[in-house]
Design a protein around this motif. Structure first.
Motif, mmCIF file in Angstrom:
data_model
loop_
_atom_site.group_PDB
_atom_site.id
_atom_site.type_symbol
_atom_site.label_atom_id
_atom_site.label_comp_id
_atom_site.label_asym_id
_atom_site.label_seq_id
_atom_site.Cartn_x
_atom_site.Cartn_y
_atom_site.Cartn_z
ATOM 1 N N TYR A 103 82.900 60.347 -16.376
ATOM 2 C CA TYR A 103 82.228 59.700 -15.257
ATOM 3 C C TYR A 103 82.812 58.319 -14.965
ATOM 4 O O TYR A 103 82.751 57.827 -13.873
ATOM 5 N N MET A 104 83.342 57.711 -15.991
ATOM 6 C CA MET A 104 83.743 56.308 -15.850
ATOM 7 C C MET A 104 85.246 56.092 -15.891
ATOM 8 O O MET A 104 85.758 55.165 -15.294
ATOM 9 N N PHE A 105 85.950 56.898 -16.654
ATOM 10 C CA PHE A 105 87.320 56.532 -16.965
ATOM 11 C C PHE A 105 88.325 57.559 -16.473
ATOM 12 O O PHE A 105 88.192 58.749 -16.705
ATOM 13 N N TYR A 119 78.498 53.202 -8.600
ATOM 14 C CA TYR A 119 78.199 53.809 -9.908
ATOM 15 C C TYR A 119 78.954 53.088 -11.020
ATOM 16 O O TYR A 119 78.375 52.675 -12.026
ATOM 17 N N GLN A 120 80.286 52.942 -10.835
ATOM 18 C CA GLN A 120 81.100 52.276 -11.858
ATOM 19 C C GLN A 120 80.789 50.785 -11.918
ATOM 20 O O GLN A 120 80.616 50.220 -12.991
ATOM 21 N N ASN A 156 85.696 41.929 -9.390
ATOM 22 C CA ASN A 156 86.174 43.180 -8.769
ATOM 23 C C ASN A 156 87.000 42.819 -7.542
ATOM 24 O O ASN A 156 86.510 42.896 -6.413
ATOM 25 N N ALA A 195 87.474 48.463 -9.357
ATOM 26 C CA ALA A 195 86.483 49.186 -8.538
ATOM 27 C C ALA A 195 86.652 48.826 -7.062
ATOM 28 O O ALA A 195 86.868 47.668 -6.722
ATOM 29 N N THR A 233 87.874 44.462 -12.934
ATOM 30 C CA THR A 233 87.958 45.906 -12.746
ATOM 31 C C THR A 233 88.667 46.219 -11.425
ATOM 32 O O THR A 233 88.777 45.355 -10.553
ATOM 33 N N SER A 280 82.972 52.295 -5.633
ATOM 34 C CA SER A 280 82.034 52.987 -6.500
ATOM 35 C C SER A 280 80.953 52.074 -7.074
ATOM 36 O O SER A 280 81.179 51.317 -8.014
ATOM 37 N N GLU A 289 89.572 57.122 -4.744
ATOM 38 C CA GLU A 289 88.650 56.535 -5.718
ATOM 39 C C GLU A 289 87.535 57.504 -6.103
ATOM 40 O O GLU A 289 86.942 57.401 -7.166
ATOM 41 N N ARG A 326 77.584 49.648 -13.715
ATOM 42 C CA ARG A 326 77.602 49.788 -15.165
ATOM 43 C C ARG A 326 78.421 48.681 -15.835
ATOM 44 O O ARG A 326 78.020 48.141 -16.867
#
Lengths: 226, 180
Positions: A40-42, A102-103, A120, A97, A95, A100, A182, A106
């Motif tokens: 989900y993340m990586f 979602y990412q 970001n 990002a 990051t 997202s 993405e 977190r």
């Protein structure tokens, strides 16, 4: 500020690193290797290449592996960031990002719990503009994963250039596919960029594809002078 | 011309592209935008802009709260102002309200409680804050979440504050503000 970049070796984390180096000091790269291909993340294809990429860039790498179970991944990421704070005295995380939530949410929460900054630099960036900037800035990016209709194995191994961007733009128009991938439609691997002291040369690779899903696995690679 | 004020801890920080550029990319569809760091914004120039938008900052960055004196022009201006997250907090600080800890990160349900030209009904908004303001005396609440006031407006002037980030989700709110 001393920063650690969450590094997958793909285009977004490499561009975030490039941006961070212009304003701050990047003290380390942090990679989480997920054993779950559907992480989900990586980012997953060729994540093990990050060691060679970090060597090419000349920045220390903190690598952590995770089973890749949904929320356990985050504990492993937090632990890797904690290591980076201890070893490299970083004060913040960067990051790649873009869209997202979602990412981003977190990572923001982890940084908040660890009382460090979270940046970001590609956040909300127009995806086609991002691809153009990468090409203009001399990033050598190859497509190493495809996971959406109508992509097929012919896309694997292609270098992202203006022609590829035009083709991705057509797919965006026709199929609402995110052109920078993405959403996981495309995964990429950066083998050279302006801040790479050496470039990565792929010696042996293998394509594993079925229908609209496939990866180009880099089995053997080496660093060569630029 | 719209002025977007960079609320981050320093000029040209890594956070500029995260908190200022996304606002500009929405607002410039309607009108030309310029960005300036808050440390370089003067009372004298404020009147030449049609609208002013104050950006958010990273979660850990509360530097602007040490520089409230640089924002006292908000009290005097007749220009339309929209403060986003940190921008809303500085509006509160300028109007003497208190700031307290309250954390919301990620998508949050927001409910409109007073009719206004920027949004209506219930919607889901992106949050990134660890502090909130007590609503200043001269302001009314336009929207709230379970935890706190999410949007405020000055009772007589066009000074708005939103705690959530409309440049991430609900971009039409910025478009509507620009069109006021």
């Amino acid at each position: 500020m001393r920063l650690g970049v969450l590094f997958s070796g793909g285009k977004d984390s490499c561009y975030a690193l490039y941006k961070a180096q212009k304003t701050d000091e990047v003290a380390c790269l942090i990679s989480v290797i997920s054993k779950n291909k559907e992480s989900y993340m990586f980012h997953t294809p060729n994540i093990s290449l990050t060691k060679l990429q970090a060597e090419a860039i000349g920045i220390p790498l903190i690598q952590k592996s995770t089973e890749g179970r949904k929320e356990d991944e985050l504990k492993d990421l937090k632990s890797a960031i904690r290591d980076a704070i201890g070893t490299h005295k970083i004060e913040g995380i960067v990051t790649g990002a873009i869209e997202s939530v979602y990412q981003a949410k977190r990572v923001q929460k982890i940084c908040n719990e660890l009382n460090i900054w979270c940046f970001n630099p590609l956040w909300m960036k127009d995806q086609k503009e991002l691809l153009h900037e990468l090409v203009e800035n001399g990033f050598h990016i190859i497509i190493t994963g495809i996971f959406a209709y109508p992509l097929d194995e012919k896309w694997l191994g292609r270098k992202i250039d203006e022609k590829v961007i035009d083709e991705l733009a057509v797919l965006e128009e026709k199929y609402q596919m995110n052109p920078a991938g993405e959403g996981g439609e495309i995964e990429t691997t950066v083998i050279d960029a302006p801040f790479f002291k050496k470039r990565v040369e792929i010696i042996e690779s293998d394509i594993k594809a079925e229908g609209n899903s496939g990866v180009l696995v880099i089995k053997k690679a080496k660093l060569v002078s630029k | 011309m719209i002025l977007v004020i960079d609320m981050n801890h320093k000029k040209n920080s890594l956070a500029f592209s995260e908190f200022v550029l996304p606002i500009i990319s929405v607002a410039e569809k309607t009108e030309v935008c310029v960005a300036k760091h808050y440390s370089e914004t003067t009372q004298k120039e404020i009147g030449k802009y049609s609208k002013i938008i104050l950006s958010g900052t990273t979660l850990k960055d509360n530097t602007y709260l040490d520089d409230v004196d640089k924002f006292m022009w908000i009290r005097k201006t007749d220009v339309h102002v929209l403060g986003i997250c940190a921008g809303m907090q500085i509006i509160g600080a300028v109007f003497d309200s208190g700031v307290r800890r309250c954390e919301e990160i990620g998508m949050t349900d927001v409910e409109t409680v007073k009719k206004n030209p920027l949004f209506s009904g219930k919607f889901s908004a992106y949050e990134l804050h660890s502090r909130v303001i007590d609503v200043p005396e001269d302001f009314c609440v336009l929207a709230k979440s379970k935890k706190c006031a999410q949007a405020i407006k000055h009772k007589r002037k066009d000074i708005y504050g939103v705690l959530f980030h409309p440049e991430v989700r609900n971009r039409e709110i910025i478009e509507r503000f620009v069109g006021l």
